[in-house]
Scaffold this motif. Structure first.
Motif, PDB file in Angstrom:
ATOM      1  N   ARG A  21      22.980 -12.266  16.678  1.00  0.00           N
ATOM      2  CA  ARG A  21      21.955 -11.495  16.504  1.00  0.00           C
ATOM      3  C   ARG A  21      21.134 -11.663  15.031  1.00  0.00           C
ATOM      4  N   GLU A  22      19.846 -11.800  15.176  1.00  0.00           N
ATOM      5  CA  GLU A  22      19.176 -12.270  14.191  1.00  0.00           C
ATOM      6  C   GLU A  22      18.258 -11.141  13.759  1.00  0.00           C
ATOM      7  N   PHE A  23      17.801 -11.171  12.497  1.00  0.00           N
ATOM      8  CA  PHE A  23      17.000 -10.393  11.616  1.00  0.00           C
ATOM      9  C   PHE A  23      15.578 -10.869  12.060  1.00  0.00           C
ATOM     10  N   VAL A  24      14.845  -9.822  12.322  1.00  0.00           N
ATOM     11  CA  VAL A  24      13.285  -9.752  12.609  1.00  0.00           C
ATOM     12  C   VAL A  24      12.531  -9.266  11.417  1.00  0.00           C
ATOM     13  N   ALA A  25      12.958  -8.056  11.114  1.00  0.00           N
ATOM     14  CA  ALA A  25      11.969  -7.373  10.092  1.00  0.00           C
ATOM     15  C   ALA A  25      12.653  -6.214   9.697  1.00  0.00           C
ATOM     16  N   ARG A  26      12.036  -5.662   8.455  1.00  0.00           N
ATOM     17  CA  ARG A  26      12.584  -4.508   7.796  1.00  0.00           C
ATOM     18  C   ARG A  26      11.590  -3.695   7.005  1.00  0.00           C
ATOM     19  N   ILE A  27      11.720  -2.509   6.865  1.00  0.00           N
ATOM     20  CA  ILE A  27      10.889  -1.790   5.982  1.00  0.00           C
ATOM     21  C   ILE A  27      11.529  -0.547   5.392  1.00  0.00           C
ATOM     22  N   GLY A  28      11.243  -0.317   4.201  1.00  0.00           N
ATOM     23  CA  GLY A  28      11.745   0.906   3.607  1.00  0.00           C
ATOM     24  C   GLY A  28      11.269   2.252   4.054  1.00  0.00           C
ATOM     25  N   TRP A  29      11.969   3.278   4.065  1.00  0.00           N
ATOM     26  CA  TRP A  29      11.410   4.570   4.672  1.00  0.00           C
ATOM     27  C   TRP A  29      10.418   5.024   3.584  1.00  0.00           C
ATOM     28  N   TYR A  41       9.663  -6.966   4.915  1.00  0.00           N
ATOM     29  CA  TYR A  41       9.830  -8.374   5.120  1.00  0.00           C
ATOM     30  C   TYR A  41       9.891  -8.655   6.662  1.00  0.00           C
ATOM     31  N   TYR A  42       9.518 -10.054   6.743  1.00  0.00           N
ATOM     32  CA  TYR A  42       9.409 -10.434   8.185  1.00  0.00           C
ATOM     33  C   TYR A  42      10.278 -11.552   8.289  1.00  0.00           C
ATOM     34  N   ALA A  43      10.827 -12.143   9.372  1.00  0.00           N
ATOM     35  CA  ALA A  43      11.368 -13.331   9.561  1.00  0.00           C
ATOM     36  C   ALA A  43      10.417 -14.367   9.808  1.00  0.00           C
ATOM     37  N   ASP A  44      10.564 -15.587   9.479  1.00  0.00           N
ATOM     38  CA  ASP A  44       9.167 -16.611   9.585  1.00  0.00           C
ATOM     39  C   ASP A  44       8.897 -16.545  11.083  1.00  0.00           C
ATOM     40  N   SER A  45       9.603 -16.561  12.055  1.00  0.00           N
ATOM     41  CA  SER A  45       9.497 -16.604  13.386  1.00  0.00           C
ATOM     42  C   SER A  45       8.507 -15.698  13.921  1.00  0.00           C
ATOM     43  N   VAL A  46       8.400 -14.431  13.020  1.00  0.00           N
ATOM     44  CA  VAL A  46       7.530 -13.307  13.814  1.00  0.00           C
ATOM     45  C   VAL A  46       6.505 -13.061  12.769  1.00  0.00           C
ATOM     46  N   ALA A  47       6.532 -13.480  11.379  1.00  0.00           N
ATOM     47  CA  ALA A  47       5.405 -13.118  10.485  1.00  0.00           C
ATOM     48  C   ALA A  47       3.957 -13.528  11.052  1.00  0.00           C
TER      49      ALA A  47
END
Length: 124
Positions: free
Chosen positions: A44-52, A58-64
Motif C-alpha cells: 500500500r502506497e501513499f497518494v495524497a493527504r489534506i489537513g481537515w 501533499y501529493y506523491a510525485d506519481s500523482v502530482a
C-alpha cells in the motif's frame, strides 16, 4: 470514526474519476485525511493527504498535477479528484484519518482509521 470510500470504477486511460470518503463521527480540525492505494502484489502506497482545516496538502510525485485532494467539512467527506488516469493508477484506493499526531503522514502506520477501499481500474 468510520470511513466509507466510494466512487471507484472502470475507466479508460485519460479519463477522470472522483473518489469520496464519507466519515461518520466527529472529525476535528487537526485531523489529517490521507488517500493510499494498493495494486496487486504491491505494498500500500501513499497518494495524497489534506489537513481537515484545509492545509497540509501533499501529493506523491506519481500523482502530482493530475490528482486533487479536497474536503467538505459540512458533509464530513473527503474527495480525491483523479484526472488523466493511467493504467498504472489501477489499484484499490483507501482513505484514512490521522488524529492530529502529524507523524508518519506518508506511511500507513501514521493513520488511525481506515475505509474499506474502492477499486479503480484504468484500461489502456
Amino acid at each position: 470514526v468510520q470511513l466509507q470510500a466510494s466512487g471507484g470504477g472502470l475507466v479508460q486511460a485519460g479519463e477522470s474519476l472522483r473518489l469520496s470518503c464519507a466519515a461518520s463521527g466527529r472529525i476535528f480540525s487537526n485531523y489529517v485525511m490521507g488517500w493510499f492505494r494498493q495494486a496487486p502484489g504491491k505494498e500500500r502506497e501513499f497518494v495524497a493527504r489534506i489537513g481537515w482545516n484545509g492545509g497540509n496538502i501533499y501529493y506523491a510525485d506519481s500523482v502530482a498535477g493530475r490528482f486533487t485532494i479536497s474536503r467538505d467539512i459540512a458533509k464530513n467527506t473527503g474527495y480525491l479528484q483523479m484526472n488523466s488516469l493511467k493504467p498504472e493508477d489501477t489499484a484499490i484506493y483507501y482513505c484514512a484519518l490521522n488524529r492530529g499526531r502529524y507523524i508518519s503522514l506518508g506511511l500507513t502506520t501514521g493513520y488511525d482509521y481506515w475505509g474499506q477501499g474502492t477499486q479503480v481500474t484504468v484500461s489502456s
